[in-house]
Scaffold this active site. Structure first.
Site, short mmCIF file in Angstrom:
data_model
loop_
_atom_site.label_atom_id
_atom_site.label_comp_id
_atom_site.label_asym_id
_atom_site.label_seq_id
_atom_site.Cartn_x
_atom_site.Cartn_y
_atom_site.Cartn_z
N LYS A 42 0.82 -1.21 0.00
CA LYS A 42 0.00 0.00 0.00
C LYS A 42 0.86 1.26 0.00
CE LYS A 42 -2.47 1.56 3.63
NZ LYS A 42 -2.30 3.02 3.57
N ASP A 69 -3.42 4.23 -2.03
CA ASP A 69 -4.37 4.64 -0.99
C ASP A 69 -4.36 6.16 -0.87
OD1 ASP A 69 -5.99 4.70 1.28
OD2 ASP A 69 -4.35 4.20 2.64
N LYS A 71 -7.35 7.94 -1.23
CA LYS A 71 -8.67 8.31 -0.69
C LYS A 71 -9.22 9.57 -1.36
CE LYS A 71 -7.79 6.40 3.95
NZ LYS A 71 -6.39 5.99 3.84
N THR A 128 -11.05 4.83 10.44
CA THR A 128 -11.06 4.10 11.72
C THR A 128 -10.52 4.95 12.87
OG1 THR A 128 -8.99 3.13 11.03
CG2 THR A 128 -10.95 1.80 10.73
N ARG A 209 2.56 -0.01 10.80
CA ARG A 209 3.59 0.17 11.82
C ARG A 209 4.02 -1.09 12.58
NH1 ARG A 209 0.58 5.50 13.76
NH2 ARG A 209 -1.12 4.18 12.97
O1 C5P Z 1 0.47 1.67 10.80
P1 C5P Z 1 -0.94 1.19 10.67
O2 C5P Z 1 -1.07 -0.30 10.70
O3 C5P Z 1 -1.88 1.90 11.60
O4 C5P Z 1 -1.33 1.63 9.20
C1 C5P Z 1 -2.64 1.60 8.76
C2 C5P Z 1 -2.67 2.10 7.37
O5 C5P Z 1 -4.00 2.03 6.94
C3 C5P Z 1 -2.24 3.55 7.21
O6 C5P Z 1 -1.51 3.65 6.00
C4 C5P Z 1 -3.53 4.32 7.11
O7 C5P Z 1 -3.41 5.43 6.26
C5 C5P Z 1 -4.44 3.28 6.50
N1 C5P Z 1 -5.84 3.42 6.89
C6 C5P Z 1 -6.79 3.36 5.93
N2 C5P Z 1 -8.09 3.53 6.22
C7 C5P Z 1 -8.48 3.67 7.47
C8 C5P Z 1 -7.53 3.68 8.50
C9 C5P Z 1 -6.18 3.53 8.16
O8 C5P Z 1 -6.46 3.20 4.77
N3 C5P Z 1 -9.76 3.77 7.71
#
Ligand code: C5P
Length: 232
Positions: A42, A69, A71, A128, A209
């Site tokens: 991603k 990603d 968005k 989230t 992370r």
């Molecule tokens: O480091 P972590 O596991 O928290 O990374 C989550 C990834 O998912 C980040 O790149 C964040 O931008 C993405 N994300 C997402 N949609 C969400 C929450 C997080 O794409 N609703």
């Protein structure tokens, strides 16, 4: 002696590694180390704004299945143009915000599919990091489904209800996943474990992370895949 079962291709396929790095070198290095050990890589705004579309193309050229990603959330014409450019780069999947509306989602899907039909387009329901309700997530997912999108991004907590409502072909992508051994839940309000997300029906489980921040990211990714596999 410890016995390790070989990771199954279906468990590997479900892991989407978030290459959230401030520069291209560590992102490429991690991709090279994890090539074949994850189903998606991603790229978000941090890396994209640093390294640009060339980095995406280079990863695609090296055989990486890329989840772009970004968005997108704007007026339909602008998002359709962004969708077209995303598909042109050859990414496997990219996303828009469902809250941009049905017309925006339809325009994006049409523009992307005209260029590259195999690129999947999914919609973010609710970030989230924000408080929300299952009803709101399901409402936005229904709008994405109706607009003909391939799937949605949602918290693992909503996976089961989404799978039941929209069937096996609707792509479900779940961030906010934290293995029990992860040091922190970071900024996620509603995290779940990789096993929980997999057993609830997620097609892709996004982990950043806990893998990128680990001293041994290859071993961390393997541990996440093992957890996913335990639920399949
Ligand atoms: O480091 P972590 O596991 O928290 O990374 C989550 C990834 O998912 C980040 O790149 C964040 O931008 C993405 N994300 C997402 N949609 C969400 C929450 C997080 O794409 N609703």
């Amino acid at each position: 002696m410890t016995s390790m079962t070989a990771p199954s291709p279906s468990a590997i396929q479900k892991l989407a590694v978030a290459l959230d790095f401030p520069s291209v070198a560590p992102a490429f290095e991690l991709f090279e180390r994890l090539n074949g050990a994850a189903g998606l890589f991603k790229i978000g705004p941090e890396l994209f704004l640093q390294a640009g579309p060339d980095a995406v193309r280079r990863l695609v050229d090296r055989g990486a299945p890329v989840f772009l990603d970004m968005k997108f959330h704007d007026i339909p014409r602008t998002v359709a143009a962004a969708a077209r450019e995303s598909a042109r780069m050859g990414v496997t999947v990219f996303n828009v915000h469902a809250s941009g509306g049905a017309e925006m989602m339809r325009a994006a899907a049409e523009a992307s599919r005209a260029v590259r039909p195999e690129t999947k387009i999914i919609a973010v329901t609710v970030l989230t990091s924000l408080p929300t309700t299952s009803e709101e997530v399901l409402r936005l997912a229904a709008a994405a489904h109706e607009a003909g999108l391939d799937g949605v991004v949602a918290s693992p907590r909503e996976m089961r209800a989404l799978r039941e409502r929209f069937g096996p072909k609707f792509l479900l992508v779940s961030p906010a996943v934290r293995p029990a051994w992860a040091a922190s839940t970071h900024d996620h309000q509603r995290p779940a474990s990789p096993a929980d997300a997999a057993s609830a029906g997620a097609d892709y489980i996004v982990v950043g992370r806990p893998i990128t921040g680990d001293a041994d990211p290859v071993a961390a990714a393997a541990r996440v895949v093992e957890e996913i596999q335990s639920a399949l």
